[in-house]
Enzyme design. Structure first.
Site, PDB file in Angstrom:
ATOM      1  N   SER A 255       0.839  -1.193   0.000  1.00  0.00           N
ATOM      2  CA  SER A 255       0.000   0.000   0.000  1.00  0.00           C
ATOM      3  C   SER A 255       0.873   1.241   0.000  1.00  0.00           C
ATOM      4  CB  SER A 255      -0.936  -0.001   1.211  1.00  0.00           C
ATOM      5  OG  SER A 255      -0.442   0.867   2.204  1.00  0.00           O
ATOM      6  N   LYS A 256       0.268   2.350  -0.392  1.00  0.00           N
ATOM      7  CA  LYS A 256       1.098   3.545  -0.559  1.00  0.00           C
ATOM      8  C   LYS A 256       1.586   4.114   0.771  1.00  0.00           C
ATOM      9  CE  LYS A 256      -2.787   6.657  -1.475  1.00  0.00           C
ATOM     10  NZ  LYS A 256      -3.442   7.395  -2.499  1.00  0.00           N
ATOM     11  N   ARG A 257       1.032   3.583   1.871  1.00  0.00           N
ATOM     12  CA  ARG A 257       1.547   4.018   3.169  1.00  0.00           C
ATOM     13  C   ARG A 257       2.991   3.547   3.395  1.00  0.00           C
ATOM     14  NH1 ARG A 257      -1.684   1.455   7.111  1.00  0.00           N
ATOM     15  NH2 ARG A 257      -2.767   0.532   5.348  1.00  0.00           N
ATOM     16  N   HIS A 258       3.376   2.481   2.682  1.00  0.00           N
ATOM     17  CA  HIS A 258       4.719   1.923   2.899  1.00  0.00           C
ATOM     18  C   HIS A 258       5.694   2.231   1.770  1.00  0.00           C
ATOM     19  CE1 HIS A 258       1.973  -0.867   5.204  1.00  0.00           C
ATOM     20  NE2 HIS A 258       2.693  -0.293   6.132  1.00  0.00           N
TER      21      HIS A 258
END
Ligand code: GLU
Length: 483
Positions: A255-258
């Site tokens: 996910s773009k959080r990582h």
């Protein structure tokens, strides 16, 4: 049966690497089977619209070399290929299901639905629309339902999920069975008259004559609902294949959080398109056990959807970097890489280098960098005066005796007719032998004078590319200061 597959992204503003993998597998499958691959933009969720998002998706796929046969841009016999341009056609299908008794009107307000969910939560039941107690066609009766519709009360249309086993076959996962009692009575038509993903997706796949639905595993729970819809309409059910999830190195969903997940980001980070696509192609599938590098044509000819793995595929950034290194070291020629270096230099305001010089520079450094774009930082001395001499390197290798050792060598270089790496090397060796000196007291100071840095490419090769005059000039400049 002719093969027709589709990639059906919802425009979110960028193409996720998982989306690229799905698009790529659809493309490989279509090309392998002499079929067609269709791009359909699924923008039924009007609350999540992003301007120009479809353009961005199309650009990213174009960069990756995925070509569609039918799309919003190319058109085709089954258009329009953007769902918001097809809104008019879905309601009649919802009506058809109502007429058949396979879908129904529901009038519940948002608050009523929230109350229902809270009650279910308190009772530790799975959240699910309760057809028997809520305000719908069944609980209200036909007459009341008609009255509400005539008085323009807001309603949604829900699918009447049968209480029986729903079975379908997945080309990757085999037979799948889900009990109807575990499936929610999905909304098909929203109160604003727009279809939900489920209705629009099934209607369009049918109208566009899609033979195989190849999509990410996250859509697997939707498939039984779609199967119910196909059966309710009396339509042929396409083949399904659900591709494994992409995971990060900690085995979490990517996910773009990582970190970066947008194809555009990888493009901007300097990955070579072919290396990137090769890496993406192997996320969940291994064509042959003996190697990792494949051309697009090889991927097409080897593609086999049934060989795709069920388990999640790790999106390993080190592996991706490895692919980039392989491509720039062994697949591309220096000449092919010149434009990348040229652009990088142009961005730094340097555009006065010949192609042949840049080709030589790439040959020197491509074994030492992961990206061609890194060369100007790795070896700034190839494109500018030396601004700084590495202090530690200087202190370690520039001795009191160094100038006396290097000055005669410089004069020998100056006298050379043909200045290439072999000749410069041989000459240096001779000089060392004649004077009974080891290699180190000379080679390090030489590197320091010519590059200013402790790490680089082969010393004599670097000198050859810089040329005799430039090397002498650098040695002189240095000796003036430190000699
Ligand atoms: N619009 C869905 C998505 O965003 C399509 C899923 C499917 O392929 O059915 O991925």
């Amino acid at each position: 049966m002719s093969v027709r597959v589709r990639f059906a992204p919802s425009p979110t503003g960028y193409l996720h690497v998982g989306g690229l993998r799905t698009a790529l597998y659809n493309y490989l499958f279509a090309r392998h089977n002499n079929g067609k691959v269709i791009l359909r933009i699924e923008d039924t969720d009007r609350t999540r619209l992003v301007e120009n998002a479809a353009d961005n998706l199309i650009q990213s796929m174009k960069w990756a070399g995925i070509e569609f046969d039918e799309s919003p841009v190319l058109g085709g016999d089954y258009g329009p290929y953007v769902q918001s341009e097809r809104f008019g056609l879905y309601k009649k299908y919802a009506d058809e299901l109502i007429d058949k008794g396979l879908a129904y009107y529901a009038f519940d307000t948002g608050e009523e639905l929230t109350a229902m969910r809270e009650k279910q939560q308190a009772e530790k039941k799975d959240p699910k629309y309760d057809r028997d107690t809520m305000r719908n066609q069944f609980t209200l009766g036909e007459e009341e339902t008609k009255k509400l519709i005539d008085s323009e009360t807001k309603y949604v249309v829900r699918l009447k999920v049968p209480m029986e086993n729903i079975k379908f076959h997945d080309l990757i996962r085999g037979d799948v069975t889900v009990n109807g009692k575990d499936i929610d009575d999905q909304v098909l038509l929203k109160s604003d008259g727009f279809p939900t993903y489920h209705l629009a997706n099934v209607v369009d796949d049918h109208l566009m004559k899609i033979s195989h639905v190849i999509r990410g595993e996250e859509w697997l729970p939707s498939t039984p609902k779609h199967v119910i819809l196909y059966q309710a309409f009396g339509w042929d059910i396409p083949e399904f294949a659900h591709l494994p999830l992409l995971l990060n190195s900690k085995k979490q969903k990517l996910s773009k959080r990582h970190g970066s997940v947008a194809v555009e980001d990888f493009k901007n980070q300097g990955y070579l398109k072919d290396a990137f696509v090769n890496f993406i192609a192997l996320l969940g599938w291994n064509p042959t056990a003996d190697r990792d590098i494949y051309t697009m044509d090889e991927l097409i000819s080897l593609f086999n959807i049934e060989k795709v793995n069920k388990g999640g595929a790790i999106f390993d950034l080190n592996k991706l970097k490895w692919f980039n290194e392989q491509y720039l070291r062994t697949i591309f020629t220096e000449k092919e890489l010149v434009p990348i270096l040229k652009d990088t230099l142009a961005d730094k305001g340097k555009d006065n280098y010949s192609d042949s010089y840049l080709e030589e520079v790439i040959k020197l450094f491509k074994e030492r960098v992961s990206f061609i774009q890194d060369i100007p930082d790795f070896a700034p001395y190839m494109f500018a005066e030396i601004e700084e001499y590495e202090e530690k390197y200087f202190n370690k290798h520039w001795k009191e005796t160094s100038a006396d050792l290097l000055r005669p060598l410089m004069e020998r270089f100056r006298a050379m007719q043909k200045f290439d790496h072999e000749a410069a090397h041989t000459l240096t060796k001779q000089y060392l032998e004649e004077n009974e000196i080891g290699f180190k007291p000379v080679i390090h100071p030489l590197r320091l004078m010519i590059t200013g840095k402790s790490v680089g490419a082969g010393m004599f090769e670097t000198m050859e590319v810089l040329g005799k005059d430039e090397c002498i000039r650098r040695m002189e400049t240095f000796l003036e200061k430190h000699g």
